[in-house]
Enzyme design. Sequence first.
Site, PDB file in Angstrom:
ATOM      1  N   GLU A 133       0.841  -1.192   0.000  1.00  0.00           N
ATOM      2  CA  GLU A 133       0.000   0.000   0.000  1.00  0.00           C
ATOM      3  C   GLU A 133       0.883   1.252   0.000  1.00  0.00           C
ATOM      4  OE1 GLU A 133      -2.600   0.701   3.373  1.00  0.00           O
ATOM      5  OE2 GLU A 133      -4.041   1.703   2.081  1.00  0.00           O
ATOM      6  N   ALA A 268       1.905  -0.891  10.814  1.00  0.00           N
ATOM      7  CA  ALA A 268       1.391  -2.225  10.508  1.00  0.00           C
ATOM      8  C   ALA A 268       0.636  -2.137   9.193  1.00  0.00           C
ATOM      9  CB  ALA A 268       0.469  -2.710  11.620  1.00  0.00           C
ATOM     10  N   MET A 269       0.321  -3.300   8.592  1.00  0.00           N
ATOM     11  CA  MET A 269      -0.357  -3.308   7.290  1.00  0.00           C
ATOM     12  C   MET A 269      -1.375  -4.433   7.245  1.00  0.00           C
ATOM     13  SD  MET A 269      -0.828  -2.005   4.334  1.00  0.00           S
ATOM     14  CE  MET A 269      -2.083  -2.670   3.246  1.00  0.00           C
ATOM     15  N   GLU A 304      -5.825  -3.106  12.689  1.00  0.00           N
ATOM     16  CA  GLU A 304      -5.575  -3.928  11.501  1.00  0.00           C
ATOM     17  C   GLU A 304      -6.672  -4.967  11.299  1.00  0.00           C
ATOM     18  OE1 GLU A 304      -3.400  -2.766   9.565  1.00  0.00           O
ATOM     19  OE2 GLU A 304      -2.585  -1.396  11.068  1.00  0.00           O
TER      20      GLU A 304
HETATM   21 ZN    ZN Z   1      -5.038   1.437   8.834  1.00  0.00          ZN
END
Ligand code: ZN
Length: 842
Positions: A133, A268-269, A304
């Site tokens: 992203e 975080a992803m 997340e």
């Molecule tokens: Zn987010």
Amino acid sequence: MTTNPYRLSPDVRPVAYRLHLEPNLESATFAGTVEIDLDLATASSAITLHAIELDVEPAELVAGSATFVSSSPTFDATYETATFTFASEIPAGRSTMLLRFTGILNDQLHGFYRSTFTDDAGVEHVIATTQFEATDARRAFPCFDEPSLKATYQTTLVIPEHLEAYSNTAVIADVATGDGRRSVTFAETMIMSTYLVAFVVGPFEATAVTMVRGVPVRIVYPVGKGHLCAWAMEAAVHALEFFTDYFAIAYPGDKVDLVAIPDFAAGAMENLGCVTFRETELLIDPATASTAELERVALVINHELAHMWFGDLVTMGWWEGIWLNEAFATFMESICTDHFRPEWKKWVGFNPSRDMAFTVDGQHSTRPIEYEVISPNDCRGMFDILTYVKGCSILRMLEQFLGEETFRDGIRIYLKRHAYANTVTADLWAALEEASSLPVGQIMDTWIYQGGYPLISVEDGVLTQQPFAYAESTGTSAIGSIWQVPVLIRSLDDDATETVVVSGENATYATSGAAIINAGGSGFYRTRYSSARLATIAARLTELDELERAVLLSDTWASVLVGQSSFEDVLTLALGLADLDEPATWTVVATALRMANRIVVDADRPALAAATQRICGPVLARLGVAPITGESHQAAELRAIVLDLLGVLAEDPAVISYATQRFDASDVSGDLADAIVGVVMNLGRPGDLATCEARRQAASNPQDEQRWLFAGARSADADGVLALVDRCFTDVRTQDAPYLLAALIRNRLVGVDVWRAATARWAEANAKFPHGSTVAVAAGVTTIVESAEVAQEVRAFHEANPVEAGQRQVEQFLDLLDLHVSLAARTRGVLGEQLAAIATRA
Ligand SMILES: [Zn+2]
């Protein structure tokens, strides 16, 4: 839409990807093939998709019984595309394109990248992992890299035998290839966007599986860190159950792996089923961590996992709608955390972050939450406090206005209606209107499509709105003009409540007598009472609820910043808080005192020390210096705040002695850990920075490692602080270096020198740190309040050296610096007198 040159043709849609990748960790390269099933709306002799930093061979395409081979692709570096031209037209309808490609495992922490870590035995390991992203999937495989071009993915990774591989779905085949490698194949994913695809390869281990509503959950970690996973598992199990119930939709994937990555640019992803984290956001030792650190890990996990529905299942159609993902996940992280640990009072604890959003959003350089996005860079600039925190704040305001159940029902309608598809902002409002029968879109569009927020002034029976701004506008301003403001009012006399939507300049309200405007504290606006009303409320401060008190302090501090109130006003309110264990409210007091510490002239330092002692002394006397088993989280956090202020600003001998003892005994853990470090660093003792570095290297968990890495930023050892700037360019991980530089720039004694040293190496910083992350360095400048000349020097540099994709945020930091400089200029001459007055209050 098609007029945007960055968009692909809507006539070619991917349906399914079958991806085969062979990463070579030693040579930092990879080779791969991808078969893409396509659906062509019209016949075409050229196909364009995204690819950057990849070598791609001519395409083979099969449509029915016909096979087509393209010429070598033409690459466009601006639009990051590859175009394959065929000698004859590919017919409309289904076809399958096969591409062969090679690429580089980069060290920029985006796309498919390489990272290293050293285990406890001193052995270095290499991993290959992804971060896609917003638009970096195109660095790992040729693809139609737009969020609305959803498809399924089936991935096979060929990896060295002794390593592990993870991707979005469960492993369905794992076979030796006979050459020292294994071929690991993952199940086909649901239909989803390219930016959510992930692969991780390396020497990882995983916890045992916990089944949550039929979904297997694991924590995946670099070898040797299995003892740091229990807290993450507890939070993840809670979150998955909570969201399944809240959304009333089952988790859309086939498993959840939460993966700790040693080098990670973001926090975080939310890759579906393969969520990646910085180690600090996932791995933690509850025996030594502070409650704030434990809360941070729970919040990030909740954030997340909320994305698995909000973002992964239902996705914004184009990047301008990123707030739909991020504001909502930020909102859900708090709702979920509030359910996980109600005693933490998460929404009260949200006030300090919301204050930061208010501060940015009150600058003319702010922006609307949603605006037109043309290029990927426009989109990268949207991952900021306005998207996350302001967005969350206005959702909270709306939820409290509609009612929690009505709001939740609207969200359920929205997710169910748009599952596996894409949305625009109006789709969310439509679902909430259906659930509430209220004109949600009409109200909320005033908050989404213009920057800023209103100031609500209160006179007898009348509320008046005007745009709030910290400074006069000298040119263009992104601050809007009029909002539809849902205002909740509560009578202090009989507790009756009233709701008024202020949609014009004025609105009347019925509550008589002493009334709290912004009752419950969820409104995203500032309130200004007349002096007489404010005096009445201040006299009845304990009758407000906790968040209302925090908001009153925040509103007063905002009023100090614009020159309508004084330091003495806000510190007078602080004197009324001594009996209240309310860290969110006290955070505002700490902000005011720390700003005074930057502004005050040396002759007035004794007055600052005395005022700090007068305000904080009684609190520490009541709480005691040492933590007490079984006390509330709020009491523990408040002790840390006042201990830090007393040790640094008042140089309280008892506090310094306590902190020094624990520091020297290597007893630095729990809620007081950061305060102890801050108080001791402020002493500037020789050798302490070396101690911090030794402790960083020996740290047994990510939180301690970060604590000792960042400790130097608060040091009074000027040479030592400046030496840390060099380390940011050598041995500090690039994921941390920009943030450490910002913290060093905030050092009160040598911040300007640090800034000059850092910006002297600006080109190096831009080349070395993750793309666009020098924005994080520039965030440090807001406290350089020395003089207007220095502020001008800072502005001139950053305007001449804009950060690609992040300059709007840099402009906001520069405006904040100007705001603080003018506060300093206005108050420096009178501050000593005001502090002395506070110090001698009965
Ligand atoms: Zn987010």
